[in-house]
Design a protein around this motif. Structure first.
Motif, mmCIF file in Angstrom:
data_model
loop_
_atom_site.group_PDB
_atom_site.id
_atom_site.type_symbol
_atom_site.label_atom_id
_atom_site.label_comp_id
_atom_site.label_asym_id
_atom_site.label_seq_id
_atom_site.Cartn_x
_atom_site.Cartn_y
_atom_site.Cartn_z
ATOM 1 N N ARG A 153 26.889 31.951 47.144
ATOM 2 C CA ARG A 153 27.345 30.552 47.524
ATOM 3 C C ARG A 153 28.730 30.538 48.010
ATOM 4 N NH1 ARG A 153 25.676 25.209 46.097
ATOM 5 N NH2 ARG A 153 27.305 23.523 46.439
ATOM 6 N N ASP A 159 31.928 28.049 50.107
ATOM 7 C CA ASP A 159 32.350 26.637 50.889
ATOM 8 C C ASP A 159 33.433 27.209 51.847
ATOM 9 O OD1 ASP A 159 30.676 25.349 48.939
ATOM 10 O OD2 ASP A 159 32.639 24.831 47.496
ATOM 11 N N TYR A 195 22.327 24.048 52.470
ATOM 12 C CA TYR A 195 23.784 23.776 53.107
ATOM 13 C C TYR A 195 23.730 22.339 52.878
ATOM 14 C CZ TYR A 195 22.247 22.424 57.777
ATOM 15 O OH TYR A 195 21.717 21.923 58.657
ATOM 16 N N TYR A 216 33.841 20.271 53.647
ATOM 17 C CA TYR A 216 33.573 21.779 53.333
ATOM 18 C C TYR A 216 32.091 21.774 53.848
ATOM 19 C CZ TYR A 216 37.984 23.205 51.374
ATOM 20 O OH TYR A 216 39.250 23.670 50.985
ATOM 21 N N SER A 270 29.214 23.574 52.582
ATOM 22 C CA SER A 270 28.578 24.456 51.391
ATOM 23 C C SER A 270 27.429 25.157 51.415
ATOM 24 C CB SER A 270 28.691 23.676 50.002
ATOM 25 O OG SER A 270 28.321 24.439 48.801
ATOM 26 N N ASP A 324 24.299 27.755 50.414
ATOM 27 C CA ASP A 324 23.759 28.772 49.522
ATOM 28 C C ASP A 324 22.844 29.622 50.311
ATOM 29 O OD1 ASP A 324 24.321 27.862 46.727
ATOM 30 O OD2 ASP A 324 23.522 25.888 47.411
#
Length: 327
Positions: free
Chosen positions: A10, A12, A63, A77, A79, A81
């Motif tokens: 993961r 960010d 995301y 941000y 983020s 995965d």
């Protein structure tokens, strides 16, 4: 000591906008950062890695856009995965080994010079520096721990020891923390606002030094943790995905709980691809392991974990590894 890192897949990344036109580039940046904490540094230049970064969306699970308050104005941000099995399969197909969640914990000693005053870094007294250090460590996939800096530490180590890189004193002061990896750093805040940084890594019987000047604390700590990762990866990530089959005997197992503890530990090692029971006797268990790399790479991983310790092999007919569960 070894630590188990969560969230390796993961990432960010700070973004300027949430436009679809820039999203793929943001995802590419996120994937590149994830890969940099999974593979050896030289593998990042391979054709396989470049091909993955050309089509990063194929590795995305999900995301979302989030907002973080980082001490100043809130920042946006993305983020992301990523899909661990797909990434591992792609890397393995290109004969590139990846590092798992079990990694050596790094003890960090740090002195800071600011406004002509030098002091030892203590996390709860310097939250801004603590945040910058931990953010860089997370980004690089390096688990860090800090000394207590209690009376025992103060009697064992001085600021001058860190400034001069007194390896003997630093190793002696670190012994109570039972870690094989020690990072000693010195930061100096310059009048123009930049930071001079000197880092020394002590790993078993070796030590390495690197330094630089950085515009902010974030850059200084990123140089530290990325430097640590590169040097640890060189030692602990095999250059090939080729497997070696080994037999491992664990002696002195006095209970089912002890057997379960040993089995669980082995199964979580990133080097162990397959674990097979060969038998259990009154005082030992025998395993067959398929490991990435060679025998030495497994021995180094076991040494860092400190869960199993090597013992003399008393069976001349057994050519495998013999260990005992640590107390």
């Amino acid at each position: 000591m070894a630590a188990e890192i969560k969230g390796l897949y993961r990432m960010d990344v700070a973004v300027q906008s949430k436009d679809e036109s820039t999203r793929n580039e943001d995802i590419r940046r996120a994937l590149e950062m994830v890969l940099r904490r999974l593979v050896r540094t030289d593998a990042m230049q391979s054709k396989a890695i470049r091909a993955m970064l050309e089509k990063p969306d194929q590795f995305v699970l999900q995301y979302e856009y989030i907002t973080k308050a980082t001490g100043g104005a809130p920042l946006n941000y993305l983020s992301v995965d990523f899909d661990p099995p797909r990434i591992k399969k792609t890397l393995r197909g290109a004969n590139i080994s990846s590092w798992g969640e079990q990694r050596p914990e790094v003890l960090v000693w740090l002195s800071i010079e600011d406004n002509a005053q030098e002091s030892m870094f203590v996390a709860d007294q310097m939250p801004e520096i603590d945040q910058a250090l931990r953010a860089a460590a997370e980004e690089s996939g390096v688990p860090v721990t800090l000394p207590l800096w209690d009376l025992t530490d103060q009697q064992s180590l001085s600021l001058d020891d860190l400034a001069t890189g007194n390896g003997e004193r630093i190793r002696q002061a670190s012994a109570r923390y039972e870690t094989d990896v020690v990072l000693a750093g010195r930061l100096s805040h310059k009048p123009e606002g930049t930071w001079d940084a000197t880092w020394r890594l002590y790993l078993q019987n070796t030590d390495e030094t690197w330094q630089g000047n950085f515009s902010d604390l974030s850059g200084a700590f990123q140089s530290a943790t990325s430097g640590v990762y590169t040097r640890l990866a060189e030692r602990f990530i095999p250059r090939t995905t080729q497997e070696t089959t080994l037999e491992l005997k664990i002696v002195g197992l006095s209970s089912l709980d002890a057997i379960d503890r040993a089995t669980t530990y082995l199964s979580r090692l990133s080097q162990v691809e397959k674990l097979e029971w060969l038998g259990v006797d009154a005082d030992h268990a025998l395993f067959k392991l398929s490991v990435l790399g060679d025998r030495k790479s497994l021995e180094e991983a076991l040494a860092l974990g400190r869960v199993l310790r090597p013992v003399a092999n008393e069976d001349r007919h057994f050519s495998g590894l013999t260990y005992q569960l640590a107390e």
